[in-house]
Each structure stands twice: as structure tokens, then as C-alpha cells.
Design a protein around this motif. Structure first.
Motif, PDB file in Angstrom:
ATOM      1  N   ALA A  23       0.824  -1.208   0.000  1.00  0.00           N
ATOM      2  CA  ALA A  23       0.000   0.000   0.000  1.00  0.00           C
ATOM      3  C   ALA A  23       0.858   1.257   0.000  1.00  0.00           C
ATOM      4  CB  ALA A  23      -0.932   0.003   1.205  1.00  0.00           C
ATOM      5  N   TYR A  24       0.342   2.299  -0.611  1.00  0.00           N
ATOM      6  CA  TYR A  24       0.988   3.609  -0.618  1.00  0.00           C
ATOM      7  C   TYR A  24       0.158   4.507   0.304  1.00  0.00           C
ATOM      8  CZ  TYR A  24       2.877   8.039  -2.309  1.00  0.00           C
ATOM      9  OH  TYR A  24       3.470   9.281  -2.386  1.00  0.00           O
ATOM     10  N   ALA A  25       0.567   4.608   1.551  1.00  0.00           N
ATOM     11  CA  ALA A  25      -0.202   5.344   2.553  1.00  0.00           C
ATOM     12  C   ALA A  25       0.693   6.314   3.333  1.00  0.00           C
ATOM     13  CB  ALA A  25      -0.874   4.357   3.496  1.00  0.00           C
ATOM     14  N   PRO A  26       1.366   7.260   2.635  1.00  0.00           N
ATOM     15  CA  PRO A  26       2.294   8.155   3.325  1.00  0.00           C
ATOM     16  C   PRO A  26       1.608   9.203   4.197  1.00  0.00           C
ATOM     17  CG  PRO A  26       2.077   8.825   1.047  1.00  0.00           C
ATOM     18  CD  PRO A  26       1.316   7.530   1.205  1.00  0.00           C
ATOM     19  N   TYR A  27       0.309   9.424   4.038  1.00  0.00           N
ATOM     20  CA  TYR A  27      -0.391  10.462   4.779  1.00  0.00           C
ATOM     21  C   TYR A  27      -1.122   9.897   5.991  1.00  0.00           C
ATOM     22  CZ  TYR A  27       0.891  12.565   0.418  1.00  0.00           C
ATOM     23  OH  TYR A  27       1.618  12.970  -0.664  1.00  0.00           O
ATOM     24  N   GLY A  46      -6.035  -5.682  -4.290  1.00  0.00           N
ATOM     25  CA  GLY A  46      -5.746  -4.257  -4.412  1.00  0.00           C
ATOM     26  C   GLY A  46      -5.329  -3.699  -3.069  1.00  0.00           C
ATOM     27  N   CYS A  47      -4.705  -2.536  -3.102  1.00  0.00           N
ATOM     28  CA  CYS A  47      -4.291  -1.851  -1.877  1.00  0.00           C
ATOM     29  C   CYS A  47      -4.703  -0.389  -1.988  1.00  0.00           C
ATOM     30  CB  CYS A  47      -2.783  -1.958  -1.676  1.00  0.00           C
ATOM     31  SG  CYS A  47      -1.807  -1.206  -2.990  1.00  0.00           S
ATOM     32  N   ASN A  48      -4.714   0.289  -0.834  1.00  0.00           N
ATOM     33  CA  ASN A  48      -5.024   1.708  -0.901  1.00  0.00           C
ATOM     34  C   ASN A  48      -3.823   2.476  -1.462  1.00  0.00           C
ATOM     35  OD1 ASN A  48      -3.858   1.013   1.703  1.00  0.00           O
ATOM     36  ND2 ASN A  48      -4.425   3.036   2.483  1.00  0.00           N
ATOM     37  N   VAL A  49      -4.137   3.505  -2.227  1.00  0.00           N
ATOM     38  CA  VAL A  49      -3.126   4.362  -2.842  1.00  0.00           C
ATOM     39  C   VAL A  49      -3.545   5.802  -2.552  1.00  0.00           C
ATOM     40  CG1 VAL A  49      -1.985   5.060  -4.983  1.00  0.00           C
ATOM     41  CG2 VAL A  49      -2.716   2.673  -4.678  1.00  0.00           C
ATOM     42  N   GLU A  50      -2.843   6.435  -1.629  1.00  0.00           N
ATOM     43  CA  GLU A  50      -3.188   7.798  -1.237  1.00  0.00           C
ATOM     44  C   GLU A  50      -2.584   8.813  -2.205  1.00  0.00           C
ATOM     45  OE1 GLU A  50      -3.629   6.839   3.517  1.00  0.00           O
ATOM     46  OE2 GLU A  50      -1.932   8.051   2.870  1.00  0.00           O
ATOM     47  N   ASN A  51      -3.048  10.041  -2.084  1.00  0.00           N
ATOM     48  CA  ASN A  51      -2.604  11.117  -2.950  1.00  0.00           C
ATOM     49  C   ASN A  51      -2.596  12.398  -2.129  1.00  0.00           C
ATOM     50  OD1 ASN A  51      -3.039  13.367  -5.004  1.00  0.00           O
ATOM     51  ND2 ASN A  51      -2.741  11.607  -6.346  1.00  0.00           N
ATOM     52  N   ALA A  52      -1.657  13.285  -2.392  1.00  0.00           N
ATOM     53  CA  ALA A  52      -1.583  14.545  -1.657  1.00  0.00           C
ATOM     54  C   ALA A  52      -2.875  15.345  -1.788  1.00  0.00           C
ATOM     55  CB  ALA A  52      -0.392  15.373  -2.139  1.00  0.00           C
ATOM     56  N   ALA A  53      -3.565  15.207  -2.900  1.00  0.00           N
ATOM     57  CA  ALA A  53      -4.900  15.792  -3.055  1.00  0.00           C
ATOM     58  C   ALA A  53      -5.876  14.741  -2.524  1.00  0.00           C
ATOM     59  CB  ALA A  53      -5.176  16.119  -4.517  1.00  0.00           C
ATOM     60  N   TYR A  54      -6.127  14.757  -1.222  1.00  0.00           N
ATOM     61  CA  TYR A  54      -6.813  13.682  -0.512  1.00  0.00           C
ATOM     62  C   TYR A  54      -8.034  13.063  -1.196  1.00  0.00           C
ATOM     63  CZ  TYR A  54      -3.835  14.858   3.440  1.00  0.00           C
ATOM     64  OH  TYR A  54      -2.766  15.087   4.247  1.00  0.00           O
TER      65      TYR A  54
END
Length: 145
Positions: A23-27, A46-54
Motif C-alpha cells: 500500500a501507498y499510505a504516506p499520509y 488491491g491496496c489503498n493508494v493515497e494522494n496529496a490531493a486527498y
């Protein structure tokens, strides 16, 4: 039969846990994984994929559903979601509706933590009296007379 059910859940758990690990969960720092079995018996994860634009991040369930569609599947037979922490990591409202698009009310949804299955639901229990594709195709069998 119990062995078959156990093996199915074990395979889904393993696939969901592997997806959660990527998962990409840096936030949020809250990785989530999901795995489902389609109508052909194939597992998609699948995994969660975060984005700086929440608002434009993607949930694990959405990723698993997208993988299913890309792989030629069109129906969810069972889905398992795994997350860390003490609370149950059930699908968000939007993902409940995403699951509804490809599943029927009796579809099992298993919620797991790192140590195993914590609780199981049906889609109908998580999204009662839901609106879905059957409403748009004149197949609504629950309409009031």
C-alpha cells in the motif's frame, strides 16, 4: 467442506495481506489490502493508494475491483479486507456501493486484521436496501406495490 472454505479464506487472506504490504499510505500511515474471488474462481487484490490531493486517493476495495474488471471478471463471489489496528476495517460507504455494483446482497464480506478474520458480514448487512444495477434494468424485486 470446511477445508474448502478454510482454504478459500486462507488464499484471500494471503492475497489481501500481500497487497496491504505494498500500500501507498504516506499520509494516513494506514495500509489496507483487499482481495476478492470472481465468478471464474480467480483472486484479484488491491491496496489503498493515497494522494496529496486527498479526495483522489483509491481504496483497496476499488483497486481489487479494478483488477477484477481488467482481468475479465464481472462478479464478486467473496471479498476480504484487511487492515491494522483494533477496530474493524469495513469498507467505506463509496466502496460498499462499488462492491454492490458487482455483488449480490448475500455476498460474504470478511474483515480481517493481521492475525486473521475478525468478523464476517453479507453485503446486505453493510448496505441494506441498496440501489444497484438491477434497479436500472427493471429487475427490482423488492419494490413496494
Amino acid at each position: 467442506m470446511t477445508d474448502t472454505i478454510g482454504a478459500e479464506l486462507a488464499a484471500l487472506f494471503e492475497a489481501a495481506a500481500a497487497a496491504m504490504a505494498t500500500a501507498y499510505a504516506p499520509y494516513s500511515h494506514f495500509p489496507v489490502g483487499a482481495a476478492l474471488r470472481d465468478e471464474h474462481g480467480r483472486i484479484h487484490a488491491g491496496c489503498n493508494v493515497e494522494n496529496a490531493a486527498y479526495p483522489v486517493g483509491t481504496c483497496a476495495e476499488a483497486g481489487a475491483i479494478a483488477a477484477m474488471i481488467a482481468g475479465g471478471g464481472r462478479a464478486i463471489g467473496v471479498i476480504l479486507i484487511i487492515g491494522e489496528g483494533q477496530a474493524l476495517v469495513t469498507p467505506c460507504g463509496a466502496c460498499r456501493q462499488r462492491i454492490r455494483e458487482f455483488a449480490d446482497p448475500a455476498t460474504p464480506i470478511h474483515i480481517a486484521g493481521p492475525d486473521g478474520i475478525r468478523r464476517s458480514f453479507t453485503l446486505d448487512a453493510l448496505l441494506p436496501d441498496s440501489f444497484g444495477p438491477d434497479h436500472l434494468h427493471g429487475k427490482n424485486q423488492h419494490a413496494d406495490a
